[in-house]
Write a protein that holds these residues in place. Structure first.
Motif, short mmCIF file in Angstrom:
data_model
loop_
_atom_site.label_atom_id
_atom_site.label_comp_id
_atom_site.label_asym_id
_atom_site.label_seq_id
_atom_site.Cartn_x
_atom_site.Cartn_y
_atom_site.Cartn_z
N LEU A 1 -17.92 -39.91 114.60
CA LEU A 1 -18.82 -39.96 113.45
C LEU A 1 -18.38 -38.94 112.41
O LEU A 1 -17.74 -37.94 112.71
N THR A 2 -18.76 -39.21 111.16
CA THR A 2 -18.54 -38.27 110.07
C THR A 2 -19.84 -38.10 109.30
O THR A 2 -20.71 -38.99 109.30
N ALA A 3 -19.96 -36.97 108.64
CA ALA A 3 -21.16 -36.72 107.84
C ALA A 3 -21.26 -37.70 106.68
O ALA A 3 -22.37 -38.12 106.30
N ARG A 4 -20.11 -38.10 106.12
CA ARG A 4 -20.14 -39.06 105.01
C ARG A 4 -20.58 -40.44 105.49
O ARG A 4 -21.18 -41.21 104.73
N GLU A 5 -20.26 -40.80 106.72
CA GLU A 5 -20.71 -42.10 107.26
C GLU A 5 -22.20 -42.11 107.51
O GLU A 5 -22.89 -43.10 107.22
N VAL A 6 -22.74 -41.02 108.02
CA VAL A 6 -24.16 -41.00 108.39
C VAL A 6 -25.04 -40.70 107.18
O VAL A 6 -26.11 -41.32 106.99
N ARG B 1 -28.77 -30.82 102.95
CA ARG B 1 -27.61 -30.25 103.63
C ARG B 1 -27.17 -31.16 104.77
O ARG B 1 -28.01 -31.77 105.43
N THR B 2 -25.87 -31.27 105.01
CA THR B 2 -25.33 -32.05 106.12
C THR B 2 -24.44 -31.14 106.98
O THR B 2 -23.91 -30.12 106.51
N GLN B 3 -24.27 -31.56 108.25
CA GLN B 3 -23.43 -30.80 109.18
C GLN B 3 -22.87 -31.74 110.24
O GLN B 3 -23.59 -32.59 110.77
N SER B 4 -21.58 -31.60 110.57
CA SER B 4 -20.94 -32.32 111.66
C SER B 4 -20.27 -31.29 112.56
O SER B 4 -19.47 -30.46 112.09
#
Length: 361
Positions: A171-176, A195-198
């Motif tokens: 998974l990627t943050a841009r996908e989710v 905010r996002t985090q992977s």
């Protein structure tokens, strides 16, 4: 003068020349020669199935009628009638070997029936072929227009989501969370992404026994984000845990409620600054569900840090928007549709609960 006769010689009476010869009323003109005509003549038609051989002689034509003889002089005896000629013999029929055998009437009927059946079969085959060609030429139903606010990850292949072996792309943050906001539901309510985090370490999003459980079940990745609800009264941290397979995700789902009820661990909220620290410290409402080898979760807290009432319907709407509509029907559906999946993934299983204030390990 009268003569008497005493013998046969005297029986002849001389005939005078000036007297006419008396004719017997029974005797008339002689009948014509040839066979006697029939009272009911019928035409003689040739038989269609009889072959006339060249060797068979045609019957002789009938003799023309003979004219009546003129009266003889008085000194001669009266003329005698001419005997009738015998009828000509009928032509002998041809031998039995020369006659062709009669045709069987049923043979032609069967030929006509078989020919008609063959024509019907050919017409049926032609109709099926034409229908198949027309069906292939029909255009497919137009696909639903993609959501312009959602951007999928390029190169992600569809797979069976039940195992990480068949769904190997991480998974990627841009996908989710592809943009600065996400719109969900019929009202297209927008949640602001703060905010996002992977991370490849799952304990960054959990504490206590919950973090240990995720590690034991093979969790190798977590992608999460903190969002602000449209009414700006709630903050949400939501994301996906990437586990080994569906079985491990189901075991995690069954153990989460017990761990939360016993206060042996909790989900961590992701602080995004600007008065968002309450998502990591305040009492919160939690929801989670499983699809394939993914565990989706969401933590909801009030922006003022107060406790959420048990009957708060707005919290239920937020959990449904992010867990079901966005993460399941949005992110995971796109991932499953990126290629050929071996089996359909079962419906997600979900749960909700409460967790108290955050306690650092």
């Amino acid at each position: 003068m009268v003569y008497r006769h005493e013998s046969d010689e005297d029986a002849h009476v001389p005939h005078r020349e000036d007297e006419p010869v008396a004719q017997s009323p029974e005797t008339g003109p002689p009948p014509p020669a040839g066979p006697s005509p029939s009272r009911f003549p019928a035409p003689s038609l040739p038989r269609p199935n009889q072959l006339i051989l060249p060797s068979a002689a045609p019957p002789p034509p009938p003799s023309p009628p003979q004219p009546a003889p003129r009266s003889a002089p008085p000194s001669q005896s009266p003329p005698q009638p001419t005997p009738a000629a015998p009828p000509p013999a009928a032509a002998a029929p041809p031998p039995a070997a020369a006659m062709p055998p009669p045709r069987a009437g049923g043979g032609r009927g069967w030929q006509v029936a078989i020919g008609g059946a063959a024509v019907l079969v050919l017409l049926a085959l032609f109709g099926l072929t034409a229908a198949a060609l027309l069906d292939r030429r029909q255009p497919n139903a137009p696909a639903a227009a993609p959501d312009p606010t959602v951007q999928t990850t390029r190169g992600t292949a569809a797979s069976d989501l039940d195992s990480r072996d068949t769904d190997q792309a991480p998974l990627t943050a841009r996908e989710v969370f592809p943009g600065n906001s996400i719109a969900v539901g019929e009202s297209r309510a927008e949640y602001e992404v703060r905010r996002t985090q992977s991370s490849g370490s799952c304990p960054v999003a959990a504490t206590g026994e919950l973090a240990d459980l995720l590690v034991r079940l093979g969790c190798n990745q977590v992608v999460r984000a903190t969002l602000r609800a449209p009414d700006e009264e709630y903050l949400v941290t939501a994301g996906l845990f990437n586990l080994t397979d569906r079985s491990s995700a189901e075991r995690a789902r069954e153990r989460i409620r017990l761990i939360l009820d016993e206060r042996q661990g909790r989900f961590r909220g992701l602080s995004a600054g600007d008065e968002t620290e309450v998502i990591a410290t305040a009492p919160a409402r939690v929801g989670w569900q499983v699809r394939g080898h993914y565990l989706a979760y969401a933590v909801v807290a009030r922006t003022d840090g107060t406790t959420i009432r048990s009957g708060d319907t707005r919290v239920r709407e937020i959990l449904f928007d992010l867990l079901e509509l966005h993460l399941n029907r949005g992110v995971l559906d796109r991932r499953a549709a990126g290629g050929i999946a071996n089996q359909p993934t079962a419906e997600p299983t979900e749960g909700t609960g409460n967790q108290g204030e955050s306690t650092e390990d």
